[in-house]
Design a protein around this motif. Structure first.
Motif, PDB file in Angstrom:
ATOM      1  N   HIS A 184      -0.037   9.881  -1.881  1.00 30.15           N
ATOM      2  CA  HIS A 184      -0.496   9.623  -0.741  1.00 30.15           C
ATOM      3  C   HIS A 184       0.120   8.418   0.248  1.00 30.15           C
ATOM      4  O   HIS A 184      -0.535   7.366   0.565  1.00 30.15           O
ATOM      5  N   THR A 185       1.864   8.403   0.234  1.00 26.33           N
ATOM      6  CA  THR A 185       2.213   6.936   0.709  1.00 26.33           C
ATOM      7  C   THR A 185       1.771   6.762   2.224  1.00 26.33           C
ATOM      8  O   THR A 185       1.683   5.471   2.270  1.00 26.33           O
ATOM      9  N   GLY A 210       0.941  -0.882   0.042  1.00 26.85           N
ATOM     10  CA  GLY A 210       0.061  -0.076   0.358  1.00 26.85           C
ATOM     11  C   GLY A 210       0.725   1.330  -0.424  1.00 26.85           C
ATOM     12  O   GLY A 210       0.672   2.300  -0.834  1.00 26.85           O
ATOM     13  N   GLY A 264       0.445   3.636  -2.769  1.00 29.79           N
ATOM     14  CA  GLY A 264       0.222   4.791  -2.227  1.00 29.79           C
ATOM     15  C   GLY A 264       0.901   5.919  -2.880  1.00 29.79           C
ATOM     16  O   GLY A 264       0.637   7.167  -3.528  1.00 29.79           O
ATOM     17  N   GLY A 297      -2.031   5.448   1.427  1.00 32.22           N
ATOM     18  CA  GLY A 297      -1.815   3.419   1.359  1.00 32.22           C
ATOM     19  C   GLY A 297      -1.248   2.625   1.843  1.00 32.22           C
ATOM     20  O   GLY A 297      -1.579   1.866   2.156  1.00 32.22           O
TER      21      GLY A 297
END
Length: 74
Positions: free
Chosen positions: A42-43, A33, A37, A46
């Motif tokens: 949007h690390t 994720g 992300g 995610g």
């Protein structure tokens, strides 16, 4: 660079609070994720979503195994 170091320190610090049994599925999901992300900017969102999904999948697999064992014991 400063944010990356702060994130790494935070991750290592929070890892000490996570229990081994609760992390099943979460770590792999968070990595996947986080990478996905990161591709859209949007690390952390995610990683959080990946962790939740990974944990859900691990619980579902465990319920399936438990059901199979219960049926075999009958």
């Amino acid at each position: 660079m400063r944010k990356m170091i702060a994130g790494a320190v935070l991750a290592v610090g929070l890892a000490g609070f996570a229990g081994a049994a609760e992390a099943k599925g979460c770590i792999k999901g968070a990595v996947v994720g986080g990478i996905a992300g990161h591709a859209v900017g949007h690390t952390f969102a995610g990683a959080a979503a990946g962790c939740a999904l990974g944990r859900h999948q691990a619980n579902k697999r465990q319920r399936t195994r438990d059901d199979a064992v219960a049926r075999a014991a009958r």
